[in-house]
Design a protein around this motif. Structure first.
Motif, mmCIF file in Angstrom:
data_model
loop_
_atom_site.group_PDB
_atom_site.id
_atom_site.type_symbol
_atom_site.label_atom_id
_atom_site.label_comp_id
_atom_site.label_asym_id
_atom_site.label_seq_id
_atom_site.Cartn_x
_atom_site.Cartn_y
_atom_site.Cartn_z
ATOM 1 N N VAL A 39 0.855 -1.185 0.000
ATOM 2 C CA VAL A 39 0.000 0.000 0.000
ATOM 3 C C VAL A 39 0.896 1.241 0.000
ATOM 4 C CG1 VAL A 39 -1.807 1.276 1.213
ATOM 5 C CG2 VAL A 39 -1.829 -1.233 1.250
ATOM 6 N N ASP A 40 0.766 2.055 -1.042
ATOM 7 C CA ASP A 40 1.595 3.253 -1.186
ATOM 8 C C ASP A 40 0.878 4.461 -0.584
ATOM 9 O OD1 ASP A 40 3.286 5.301 -1.922
ATOM 10 O OD2 ASP A 40 2.924 5.097 -4.079
ATOM 11 N N ILE A 41 1.431 4.981 0.506
ATOM 12 C CA ILE A 41 0.861 6.189 1.118
ATOM 13 C C ILE A 41 1.818 7.370 0.981
ATOM 14 C CG2 ILE A 41 -0.559 4.853 2.729
ATOM 15 C CD1 ILE A 41 1.418 5.745 4.980
ATOM 16 N N SER A 42 2.842 7.224 0.152
ATOM 17 C CA SER A 42 3.890 8.247 0.067
ATOM 18 C C SER A 42 3.389 9.596 -0.443
ATOM 19 C CB SER A 42 5.037 7.756 -0.815
ATOM 20 O OG SER A 42 4.586 7.521 -2.140
ATOM 21 N N ASN A 43 2.277 9.621 -1.143
ATOM 22 C CA ASN A 43 1.746 10.889 -1.654
ATOM 23 C C ASN A 43 0.676 11.494 -0.756
ATOM 24 O OD1 ASN A 43 3.370 11.052 -3.978
ATOM 25 N ND2 ASN A 43 2.097 9.508 -4.964
ATOM 26 N N GLN A 44 0.360 10.836 0.350
ATOM 27 C CA GLN A 44 -0.609 11.400 1.288
ATOM 28 C C GLN A 44 0.022 12.573 2.021
ATOM 29 O OE1 GLN A 44 -2.916 7.176 2.094
ATOM 30 N NE2 GLN A 44 -2.171 8.279 3.857
ATOM 31 N N GLN A 45 -0.813 13.498 2.464
ATOM 32 C CA GLN A 45 -0.345 14.697 3.151
ATOM 33 C C GLN A 45 -0.785 14.681 4.613
ATOM 34 O OE1 GLN A 45 1.506 17.176 1.504
ATOM 35 N NE2 GLN A 45 1.513 15.641 -0.105
ATOM 36 N N SER A 46 0.071 15.164 5.491
ATOM 37 C CA SER A 46 -0.283 15.348 6.892
ATOM 38 C C SER A 46 -0.992 16.689 7.014
ATOM 39 C CB SER A 46 0.981 15.325 7.764
ATOM 40 O OG SER A 46 0.659 15.563 9.113
ATOM 41 N N GLU A 47 -2.256 16.647 7.410
ATOM 42 C CA GLU A 47 -3.072 17.862 7.457
ATOM 43 C C GLU A 47 -3.806 17.978 8.783
ATOM 44 O OE1 GLU A 47 -5.659 17.230 4.128
ATOM 45 O OE2 GLU A 47 -4.114 17.778 2.667
ATOM 46 N N MET A 48 -4.103 19.194 9.136
ATOM 47 C CA MET A 48 -4.949 19.440 10.302
ATOM 48 C C MET A 48 -6.395 19.131 9.923
ATOM 49 S SD MET A 48 -3.178 22.817 11.989
ATOM 50 C CE MET A 48 -4.374 22.864 13.300
ATOM 51 N N ILE A 49 -7.221 18.927 10.926
ATOM 52 C CA ILE A 49 -8.629 18.602 10.703
ATOM 53 C C ILE A 49 -9.287 19.680 9.853
ATOM 54 C CG2 ILE A 49 -10.879 18.341 11.837
ATOM 55 C CD1 ILE A 49 -9.348 17.120 14.234
ATOM 56 N N ASP A 50 -9.975 19.244 8.813
ATOM 57 C CA ASP A 50 -10.761 20.116 7.941
ATOM 58 C C ASP A 50 -12.181 20.127 8.519
ATOM 59 O OD1 ASP A 50 -12.580 20.969 5.941
ATOM 60 O OD2 ASP A 50 -11.255 20.291 4.339
ATOM 61 N N LEU A 51 -12.557 21.231 9.146
ATOM 62 C CA LEU A 51 -13.854 21.289 9.827
ATOM 63 C C LEU A 51 -15.030 21.101 8.880
ATOM 64 C CD1 LEU A 51 -13.242 24.125 12.441
ATOM 65 C CD2 LEU A 51 -13.273 21.645 12.810
ATOM 66 N N GLU A 52 -14.915 21.590 7.654
ATOM 67 C CA GLU A 52 -16.001 21.401 6.695
ATOM 68 C C GLU A 52 -16.181 19.913 6.377
ATOM 69 O OE1 GLU A 52 -17.101 22.588 2.110
ATOM 70 O OE2 GLU A 52 -15.878 23.980 3.278
#
Length: 137
Positions: free
Chosen positions: A55-68
């Protein structure tokens, strides 16, 4: 399409692993995202441990919670106690569940021992998502 949001404190390991497995096992029925109370960056060991299972997750981004997105999700799953306690309130129609897992980034010991913790946590998260997929896809 239903929306599933995996949350953890730093969106670096557990929620990233869950997002990867979610896309693999639920991707046709669910839109899968992950977020964190903070954004600590994608942990390289999380990428590597997921590579071991294809499973390739290398393009995923670490992001803060998107409230919307949080407020539009069908299901929000917290993966650590901190996120469970600090996650913003959600509307009544948003189902929330807590699937607690140890933080592999906090593992101590030799390199092999730390790696084994990453593998154990990865496998536990993967199993939880496979079980969820069997009853909710």
């Amino acid at each position: 399409m239903k929306k599933l949001y995996f949350l953890c404190t730093g969106n670096s390991c557990r929620s990233q692993i869950a997002e990867g497995f979610g896309k693999k096992y639920l991707g046709s029925e669910w839109e899968i995202r992950s977020g964190g109370i903070e954004a600590h960056g994608l942990n390289p060991k999380a990428v590597k441990v997921m590579e071991e299972v294809g499973v390739d997750i290398s393009n995923q981004q670490s992001e803060m919670i998107d409230l919307e997105y949080l407020n539009q999700a069908d299901l929000v799953v917290t993966l650590c106690g901190d996120a469970e306690n600090r996650c913003p309130l959600t509307p009544a129609q948003v189902k929330r569940e807590h699937w607690g897992f140890n933080d592999p980034a906090r593992a101590t010991g030799s390199d092999d021992e730390v790696w084994q913790v990453f593998q154990i946590v990865r496998d536990a998260i993967g199993q939880s998502i496979r079980e969820f997929a069997q009853t909710n896809a």
